[in-house]
Design an enzyme around this catalytic site. Structure first.
Site, short mmCIF file in Angstrom:
data_model
loop_
_atom_site.label_atom_id
_atom_site.label_comp_id
_atom_site.label_asym_id
_atom_site.label_seq_id
_atom_site.Cartn_x
_atom_site.Cartn_y
_atom_site.Cartn_z
N HIS A 78 -3.88 6.08 2.84
CA HIS A 78 -4.60 4.86 2.48
C HIS A 78 -4.06 3.64 3.22
O HIS A 78 -4.83 2.84 3.77
CB HIS A 78 -4.49 4.67 0.97
CG HIS A 78 -5.36 3.61 0.39
ND1 HIS A 78 -5.00 2.28 0.37
CD2 HIS A 78 -6.57 3.68 -0.23
CE1 HIS A 78 -5.95 1.58 -0.24
NE2 HIS A 78 -6.91 2.41 -0.61
N ASP B 66 0.84 -1.20 0.00
CA ASP B 66 0.00 0.00 0.00
C ASP B 66 0.88 1.26 0.00
O ASP B 66 2.02 1.23 -0.48
CB ASP B 66 -0.95 -0.01 1.21
CG ASP B 66 -2.31 0.58 0.89
OD1 ASP B 66 -2.39 1.81 0.72
OD2 ASP B 66 -3.29 -0.18 0.80
N SER C 196 -11.44 -1.15 -0.95
CA SER C 196 -10.14 -1.11 -0.27
C SER C 196 -10.25 -1.45 1.20
O SER C 196 -9.34 -2.03 1.79
CB SER C 196 -9.52 0.29 -0.38
OG SER C 196 -8.72 0.42 -1.52
#
Length: 475
Positions: free
Chosen positions: A157, A124, A321
């Site tokens: 994220h 990520d 996600s």
């Protein structure tokens, strides 16, 4: 040079041939992946300076790709595609964590299995390592895109994904992760919304060296509106990782269509779609054969990097996600409990732990259904029976006496942290704990009388009676 930041579109790609045949479209990409045949001669000029990011795989700038077309030493050439993170946060958060509180996710905290011993990889944007709600970030974490090897999250994220899996629990701070004692290995290959597939491949290859139990990938690559349907280099890396024994989980995408995104669409990857708090499919979640199961992914409250959002440690966001790490966290619990669980048995466990929300059986909207964590834990722990003898005094040949109980579990190979309490005259006198194997003896520190009995079995606190195991006291 043209870069795509919306859907990740592949202009061309040739599988099984020695070179690209659509060089006139080279201006659509700024770099290409070149796969040389084993032991082949590399025909690069001195000024080309290609980057070898994996064995026989090179990244070559677009202006030099024409020189390689037709080279018989090359197995294939394909664009170094842009890969997109799914469900990137952009809203102000508020205190709402329905994804854990609803439908039995809170039941997973009633056992002592909090993922200890499981190694969870996340590819990520990095992780905010100083977050007060993260305590289990591994020293094996690595930055693929920078030689500085800092995995700090400059986008947010990755921190969000890591928190769903591994946020600390019962620390009076923030949120609860699904497997808070699992070791989190962050592999950073995004610094923003998109990255190159060569970085993703390097990250996957690094993950294959780490003996991970499960890997989460909340991003994807689409080949819609193109003549190609795959990245051979990406598939080779995924296959290699799967062959190493790591269970792979990926988000299916958020473009509200039937378009396939990779790696979720590969057969050896568990693809996860997103549902909302009303347990209906999220409008943005992909609907295609890559969806194996669904999980909470809408209006999820999670961790955030204060470096990216005005000092905010928490935020709310939506997308597949954030559905994928719910499933990754559950698999981490399963691997911590039973290290023999592999891809096939994990899929079977998930399949048997769902609420069928769509058409009966499998459908391309919900997959097999939405994972019910309570049923998942029941299925995971089901059939385990613990046997405990009442305390007895044993004297050896030298007259030395110890007071102990014998504890046995019928499922060998399970990693259990087991607590039980002694009562004397209706009062607790001692709480003992042990790590169960096939057969264990526990020695008591305090003297006992004939009125001392083992009365109950507990996890973590005296208020949490064990919910999943059959416990039998042998008098």
């Amino acid at each position: 040079m043209k870069k795509y930041v919306g859907l990740l579109l592949l202009i061309f790609g040739v599988a099984g041939s020695s070179a690209v045949t659509a060089a006139d479209e080279a201006e659509s990409y700024d770099s290409y992946i070149v796969k040389y045949k084993p032991d082949a001669v590399r025909m690069f000029s001195a000024d080309e300076k290609p980057i070898e990011f994996a064995e026989n795989l090179y990244v070559v700038d677009a202006e030099n790709i024409d020189n390689l077309i037709g080279d018989p030493n090359i197995e294939y050439i394909e664009p170094d595609y842009d890969v997109e993170l799914f469900g990137c946060p952009d809203d102000e958060y508020y205190d709402k964590q329905w994804g854990l509180k609803s439908w039995g996710y809170n039941n997973i905290f009633e056992t002592s299995n909090q993922g200890k011993g499981a190694r969870v990889g996340i590819i990520d944007s990095g992780v905010y390592t100083s977050h007060p709600d993260l305590e289990s970030i591994s020293g094996d974490s690595y930055n693929i895109i920078s030689s500085e090897n800092s995995c700090e999250d400059t986008y947010g994220h990755g921190t969000f994904v890591a928190g769903i899996i591994g946020a600390a629990t019962n620390n009076s701070t923030g949120i609860s992760g699904i497997a808070p004692e699992a070791e989190i290995v962050m592999i950073k290959c995004f610094s923003g919304k998109t990255t190159k597939v060569s970085y993703v491949i390097s990250a996957i290859n690094y993950a294959a060296e780490l003996d991970l139990d499960v890997l989460n990938m909340s991003f994807g690559l689409s080949f819609s509106n193109t003549s190609s349907s795959n990245s051979l280099a990406l598939q080779e890396a995924v296959n290699n990782l799967a062959d190493s024994g790591t269970i792979i989980v990926a988000a299916v995408g958020n473009s509200s269509s039937s378009t396939l995104y990779y790696p979720a669409a590969y057969d050896n990857v568990i693809g996860v779609g997103s549902i909302g708090s009303d347990f209906t499919i999220a409008s943005s979640s992909q609907k295609n054969e890559s969806v194996f199961v669904t999980a909470p992914g809408e209006n999820i409250y999670g961790l955030w990097s204060p470096d990216t959002n005005e000092g905010t440690y928490y935020n709310e966001s939506s997308g597949t996600s954030f559905a994928a790490p719910y499933v990754t966290g559950l698999i981490a619990l399963a691997k911590a409990y039973d290290e023999t669980i592999d891809f096939d048995s994990a899929c079977e466990l998930l399949k048997n732990s769902v609420k069928d929300l769509g058409d009966e059986g499998y459908d391309t909207t919900y997959g097999w259904g939405a994972v019910n964590p309570k049923v998942f834990c029941d299925n995971l722990y089901g059939g385990t029976k613990v046997f405990v003898t009442q305390p007895i005094c044993i004297t050896d040949d030298n007259g030395y006496g110890i007071t102990c109980s014998q504890i046995a579990v019928n499922n060998s190979g399970k990693n259990l942290n087991f607590y039980y309490a002694l009562y004397e005259n209706s009062r607790f006198t001692e709480v003992k704990s042990c790590e169960l194997s096939d057969e264990t003896y526990i020695e008591f520190e305090n003297e006992i009388s004939d009125d001392t009995l083992i009365k109950c079995f507990i996890w973590d606190s005296l208020n949490s009676i064990i919910p999943y195991f059959d416990c039998v006291v042998i008098n």
